[in-house]
Design an enzyme around this catalytic site. Structure first.
Site, PDB file in Angstrom:
ATOM      1  N   VAL A 185       0.825  -1.226   0.000  1.00 13.49           N
ATOM      2  CA  VAL A 185       0.000   0.000   0.000  1.00 13.49           C
ATOM      3  C   VAL A 185       0.854   1.268   0.000  1.00 13.49           C
ATOM      4  CG1 VAL A 185      -2.129  -0.822   1.035  1.00 13.49           C
ATOM      5  CG2 VAL A 185      -0.181  -0.261   2.491  1.00 13.49           C
ATOM      6  N   LYS A 194       5.598   1.696   4.604  1.00 12.26           N
ATOM      7  CA  LYS A 194       6.770   1.368   3.770  1.00 12.26           C
ATOM      8  C   LYS A 194       8.054   1.561   4.584  1.00 12.26           C
ATOM      9  CE  LYS A 194       4.785   2.532  -0.804  1.00 12.26           C
ATOM     10  NZ  LYS A 194       4.510   1.392  -1.642  1.00 12.26           N
ATOM     11  N   SER A 209       4.653   5.141  -6.461  1.00 19.25           N
ATOM     12  CA  SER A 209       4.488   6.082  -7.562  1.00 19.25           C
ATOM     13  C   SER A 209       4.386   7.512  -7.075  1.00 19.25           C
ATOM     14  CB  SER A 209       3.266   5.710  -8.409  1.00 19.25           C
ATOM     15  OG  SER A 209       2.173   5.431  -7.602  1.00 19.25           O
ATOM     16  N   HIS A 259      10.070   1.761 -10.667  1.00 16.74           N
ATOM     17  CA  HIS A 259       8.667   2.115 -10.856  1.00 16.74           C
ATOM     18  C   HIS A 259       8.132   1.530 -12.161  1.00 16.74           C
ATOM     19  CE1 HIS A 259       5.409   5.301 -11.729  1.00 16.74           C
ATOM     20  NE2 HIS A 259       4.950   4.486 -10.790  1.00 16.74           N
ATOM     21  N   ASN A 288       1.399   0.163 -15.232  1.00 19.94           N
ATOM     22  CA  ASN A 288       0.303  -0.796 -15.337  1.00 19.94           C
ATOM     23  C   ASN A 288      -0.317  -0.702 -16.740  1.00 19.94           C
ATOM     24  OD1 ASN A 288      -1.745  -2.519 -14.654  1.00 19.94           O
ATOM     25  ND2 ASN A 288      -2.885  -1.039 -13.415  1.00 19.94           N
ATOM     26  N   GLU A 311      10.818   3.156 -14.701  1.00 17.34           N
ATOM     27  CA  GLU A 311      11.628   4.255 -14.170  1.00 17.34           C
ATOM     28  C   GLU A 311      12.462   3.747 -12.989  1.00 17.34           C
ATOM     29  OE1 GLU A 311       8.927   8.196 -15.161  1.00 17.34           O
ATOM     30  OE2 GLU A 311       8.265   6.910 -13.531  1.00 17.34           O
ATOM     31  N   ASN A 330       4.429  10.077 -15.269  1.00 17.12           N
ATOM     32  CA  ASN A 330       3.168  10.582 -14.726  1.00 17.12           C
ATOM     33  C   ASN A 330       3.139  12.108 -14.719  1.00 17.12           C
ATOM     34  OD1 ASN A 330       2.117   8.070 -14.391  1.00 17.12           O
ATOM     35  ND2 ASN A 330       2.664   7.897 -12.224  1.00 17.12           N
TER      36      ASN A 330
HETATM   37  P1  NAI Z   1      -2.771  -3.089  -4.168  1.00 15.84           P
HETATM   38  O1  NAI Z   1      -3.599  -2.502  -3.093  1.00 15.84           O
HETATM   39  O2  NAI Z   1      -3.420  -3.731  -5.317  1.00 15.84           O
HETATM   40  O3  NAI Z   1      -1.784  -4.173  -3.535  1.00 15.84           O
HETATM   41  C1  NAI Z   1      -1.067  -3.959  -2.367  1.00 15.84           C
HETATM   42  C2  NAI Z   1      -0.848  -5.315  -1.697  1.00 15.84           C
HETATM   43  O4  NAI Z   1       0.124  -5.160  -0.664  1.00 15.84           O
HETATM   44  C3  NAI Z   1      -2.107  -5.897  -1.041  1.00 15.84           C
HETATM   45  O5  NAI Z   1      -2.312  -7.190  -1.534  1.00 15.84           O
HETATM   46  C4  NAI Z   1      -1.772  -5.927   0.447  1.00 15.84           C
HETATM   47  O6  NAI Z   1      -2.310  -7.064   1.081  1.00 15.84           O
HETATM   48  C5  NAI Z   1      -0.272  -5.972   0.440  1.00 15.84           C
HETATM   49  N1  NAI Z   1       0.368  -5.447   1.639  1.00 15.84           N
HETATM   50  C6  NAI Z   1       0.059  -4.337   2.314  1.00 15.84           C
HETATM   51  N2  NAI Z   1       0.919  -4.183   3.348  1.00 15.84           N
HETATM   52  C7  NAI Z   1       1.781  -5.199   3.311  1.00 15.84           C
HETATM   53  C8  NAI Z   1       2.892  -5.614   4.109  1.00 15.84           C
HETATM   54  N3  NAI Z   1       3.297  -4.886   5.144  1.00 15.84           N
HETATM   55  N4  NAI Z   1       3.537  -6.740   3.748  1.00 15.84           N
HETATM   56  C9  NAI Z   1       3.144  -7.470   2.694  1.00 15.84           C
HETATM   57  N5  NAI Z   1       2.109  -7.139   1.924  1.00 15.84           N
HETATM   58  C10 NAI Z   1       1.436  -6.022   2.222  1.00 15.84           C
HETATM   59  O7  NAI Z   1      -1.780  -1.909  -4.620  1.00 15.84           O
HETATM   60  P2  NAI Z   1      -1.076  -1.674  -6.019  1.00 15.84           P
HETATM   61  O8  NAI Z   1      -1.963  -0.900  -6.883  1.00 15.84           O
HETATM   62  O9  NAI Z   1      -0.506  -2.953  -6.503  1.00 15.84           O
HETATM   63  O10 NAI Z   1       0.121  -0.701  -5.607  1.00 15.84           O
HETATM   64  C11 NAI Z   1       1.244  -1.140  -4.906  1.00 15.84           C
HETATM   65  C12 NAI Z   1       2.345  -0.109  -5.019  1.00 15.84           C
HETATM   66  O11 NAI Z   1       2.633   0.101  -6.394  1.00 15.84           O
HETATM   67  C13 NAI Z   1       1.999   1.259  -4.471  1.00 15.84           C
HETATM   68  O12 NAI Z   1       3.149   1.806  -3.899  1.00 15.84           O
HETATM   69  C14 NAI Z   1       1.592   2.055  -5.705  1.00 15.84           C
HETATM   70  O13 NAI Z   1       1.839   3.434  -5.552  1.00 15.84           O
HETATM   71  C15 NAI Z   1       2.519   1.473  -6.722  1.00 15.84           C
HETATM   72  N6  NAI Z   1       2.080   1.585  -8.104  1.00 15.84           N
HETATM   73  C16 NAI Z   1       0.797   1.313  -8.492  1.00 15.84           C
HETATM   74  C17 NAI Z   1       0.404   1.412  -9.811  1.00 15.84           C
HETATM   75  C18 NAI Z   1      -0.991   1.082 -10.224  1.00 15.84           C
HETATM   76  O14 NAI Z   1      -1.348   1.392 -11.380  1.00 15.84           O
HETATM   77  N7  NAI Z   1      -1.786   0.453  -9.399  1.00 15.84           N
HETATM   78  C19 NAI Z   1       1.367   1.807 -10.855  1.00 15.84           C
HETATM   79  C20 NAI Z   1       2.713   1.973 -10.374  1.00 15.84           C
HETATM   80  C21 NAI Z   1       3.025   1.901  -9.047  1.00 15.84           C
END
Ligand code: NAI
Length: 669
Positions: free
Chosen positions: A401, A407, A429, A450, A453, A462, A500
């Site tokens: 998250v 983080k 991001s 980075h 998607n 990146e 972005n």
């Molecule tokens: P998401 O919410 O789909 O997935 C996050 C996952 O991390 C969840 O499955 C959650 O259970 C897990 N999680 C949370 N805390 C945790 C911990 N302490 N240990 C292990 N697992 C944990 O989020 P998403 O969209 O995949 O984003 C993840 C990261 O990627 C964020 O930092 C976001 O800014 C970045 N990002 C997202 C993009 C997008 O289009 N969704 C594009 C580029 C980067």
């Protein structure tokens, strides 16, 4: 004493020798280059070799010629693109091609057998050269691939490869590989008729080539049935089908090469000789066109991106540990596995891990043709709820998250568990790398990697340098990104990084126009007519309106959308493609659009206006040193956003790349 003239000992890019059986061996091994490209000098040297073999064949001293590569990994990567820019007029192009094509004709007419022995990549001009040989043997190796990538450079084969590939493979198969630029494995190339014989290993090539010469083996042209498609009226029908297939992928006004190739086939495909002659005439204007010049620039930019990863580094990433198996983490893990890595995938919830792993089946199916390879891939993707893989990983990627405190806590913890030398990276991001790193004992270690998607589709990644990040870590990040087959772009840790940052004002600008009552469908069509792969409103729906709103806020653009349709849609849960409705209503992942045609001139004007904010932001990002050079800004924007490749990049388009851009050139004319 060796006779210089007879044994051609003064060659620099080729080695020529004559063995006891009277077989001449021409080994292509370009001096001071890692790959064999058919530049001017190697072509001139090959002409001398051909002359020498002609003499030897006449005197019965030489009974055959084998053309083979001296490089361990590749055969011929094509003509030398670096030399293309020297040809600035159509007549210069024709003059440069004429002697090469004459030489290929001489090879074809040699009275002794000429065998090409191929291991590694054999594409473009390389494939055209071997098609002029009498017989082609290739290794079954994964690395051996043939193809005509010319269309990606805004041209098509110009060394008579159009006529020769059609003769060997028939028009349907030959035109398909020329129009798509796709690479074909050796076994598939044999099935098509481009290759005559396969051997198991590079070690078996010489022996097989020798035997083929002694047995005077000769390739058969395509079967009657295949060749029939080249006759009128089947040819015209086929040409029509080809145009239909190309149209959705490339607009004729932006990318004329495939259309000119289809015209060439339709008009002259019935005659081998006419096809050869007309090929040059149709090729020359493409070669000197703005589109081709800019696509060559894009190729150079892709090389510049790869060059950010140092080659002389001993570190080789093999094992990756991904934390967070959500939208991004699972796909990052799957992509790394598909690229050959072993990956452990961690999440708080084992169910999420399982779901994430299952979601990769599609990718593995696309990537691996055999069940054995797919099973091997599945075995390399390991569920790891306890994080056991951390200690062995070469690269750790966090994709949890988007919360700074969580983080920070995570990195403070994993820093104590990983091995020395492992790369630690966040996929964040919107957070600053140096902020996340504050909790670490060695904050200089953290980088950002980075991804975009959808992970499998987007070519750019990146690599983020935090304020205090060690250069060595950034370089390792680039090595990792190239190792999984993506283009790295080193960016400064700053809001929106590069991609972005330039996309947000472009999309927000378009959404503001929608709020002001402009037709969103027209906006999207205008952007496409400029050359964007997708219009900005459709893109917003595709990315997800919640994500757009979030990115807009980070970049201080939140106010602009306040109270607008974007905010209303997000508040009502209509987030775009993923929920079935956003600005558009989506059916089967396709936005519903009304049948509408717009005035071309208006679209053109609107398209140029729409991309202005993107270009302006790209300029500012360069001024802020987010990326090191104008070329890298252009590279990042093209590969990160799909910005009209035929325009050479946003800064180039504006004449700000150091090379004259199209606007400046147009002004000068
Ligand atoms: P998401 O919410 O789909 O997935 C996050 C996952 O991390 C969840 O499955 C959650 O259970 C897990 N999680 C949370 N805390 C945790 C911990 N302490 N240990 C292990 N697992 C944990 O989020 P998403 O969209 O995949 O984003 C993840 C990261 O990627 C964020 O930092 C976001 O800014 C970045 N990002 C997202 C993009 C997008 O289009 N969704 C594009 C580029 C980067």
């Amino acid at each position: 004493m060796a006779d210089n003239k007879l044994l051609l000992t003064d060659l620099e890019d080729w080695r020529f020798s004559l063995d006891q059986e009277g077989i001449a061996w021409a080994v292509f091994d370009r001096a001071n280059e890692s790959a064999n490209a058919l530049g001017r000098r190697p072509l001139e040297e090959l002409m001398r070799i051909v002359g020498r073999v002609e003499e030897g064949a006449q005197s019965s001293e030489i009974r055959g010629l084998v053309i083979i590569s001296g490089k361990a990994k590749g055969f011929i990567v094509g003509a030398d693109i670096r030399e293309f820019d020297l040809l600035t007029t159509e007549s210069a192009v024709v003059e440069a091609i004429r002697p090469v094509n004459a030489m290929l004709d001489r090879i074809e007419r040699l009275s002794v057998p000429v065998v090409a022995a191929i291991h590694g990549v054999c594409v473009g001009g390389g494939l055209e050269l071997v098609l002029a040989c009498h017989y082609r043997i290739a290794t079954r190796d994964e690395a051996t691939k043939v193809g005509f990538p010319e269309v990606n450079l805004g041209i098509f084969p110009g060394f008579n490869g159009t006529a020769r590939s059609i003769r060997q493979a028939g028009p349907a198969a030959a035109m398909e590989i020329m129009l798509t630029g796709r690479m074909v494995r050796a076994s598939a190339a044999k099935a098509m008729g481009l290759i005559d014989q396969l051997v198991d290993s590079p070690g078996a090539l010489r022996w097989a080539a020798r035997k083929a010469v002694l047995a005077k083996r000769k390739s058969e042209p395509a079967s009657q049935a295949k060749a029939l498609l080249g006759r009128w009226p089947a040819r015209s029908f086929l040409a029509g089908k080809m145009r239909e297939k190309v149209r959705p992928k490339a607009r004729e006004e932006h990318y004329p090469a495939p259309y000119r190739l289809i015209d060439l086939f339709e008009n002259h495909g019935g005659s081998y000789d006419a096809m050869k002659a007309h090929e040059t005439r149709a090729f020359a204007p493409l070669m000197v066109s703005e589109t081709s010049r800019n696509l060559r620039r894009v190729f150079r930019l892709s090389e510049a991106l790869k060059a950010q990863a140092p080659k002389d580094i001993a570190w080789k990433p093999m094992r990756v540990h991904v934390i967070g198996a959500g939208t991004m983490g699972a796909d990052i893990a799957g992509f790394c596995v598909a690229a050959g890595m072993e990956v452990t995938l961690q999440d708080l919830s084992p169910d999420v891990i399982q779901r994430g792993i299952k979601a990769q089946t599609k990718l593995f199916h696309r990537k691996f043709k055999t069940k054995a390879l797919r099973d091997a891939a599945a075995a390399r993707l390991i569920a790891d709820p306890e994080g056991r893989g951390l200690a062995r990983a070469d690269v750790v990627i966090e994709a949890i998250v988007e919360r700074l405190d969580i983080k920070q806590k995570l990195f403070a913890d994993i820093e104590t568990k990983v091995k020395a030398g492992a790369v630690l990276a966040s996929n964040t991001s919107s957070l600053q790398i140096e902020d996340i790193a504050k909790s670490m004992a060695d904050p200089a270690r953290l980088i950002g990697i980075h991804f975009f998607n959808p992970v499998a589709k987007m070519p750019l990644v990146e690599v983020v340098r935090g304020e205090g990040t060690r250069q060595g870590e950034v370089e390792k990040g680039c090595v990792f990104v190239t190792a999984i087959g993506k283009f790295p772009l080193i960016v400064k840790s700053s809001p929106g990084f590069l991609v972005n940052r330039v996309l947000a004002p472009y999309m927000m600008g378009a959404l503001a126009r929608v709020d002001a009552g402009e037709d969103m469908q027209k906006i999207d069509e205008a952007a496409r007519s400029f050359g964007m792969p997708m219009g900005p409103v459709e893109l917003a729906d595709t990315v997800g309106l919640d994500v757009c709103a979030h990115v807009g806020k980070i970049l201080g653009l939140g106010e602009e959308g306040a109270g607008g349709r974007l905010e209303r849609l997000v508040n009502s849960g209509r987030l775009g493609k993923k929920t079935g409705e956003g600005f558009y209503v989506w059916k089967n992942d396709i936005p519903e659009k009304k049948l509408e045609t717009y005035d071309a001139g208006e679209l053109e004007r609107l398209g140029r206006e729409l991309v202005e904010p993107l270009i302006e932001e790209a300029r500012r990002a360069l001024a802020d040193r987010v990326v090191a050079s104008a070329d890298l800004v252009d590279a990042g924007v093209i590969f990160g956003t799909g910005f009209a490749p035929f325009r050479g990049g946003p800064l180039h388009y504006k004449g700000l790349s150091g090379e004259p851009g199209s606007e400046r050139r147009a002004a000068a004319e």
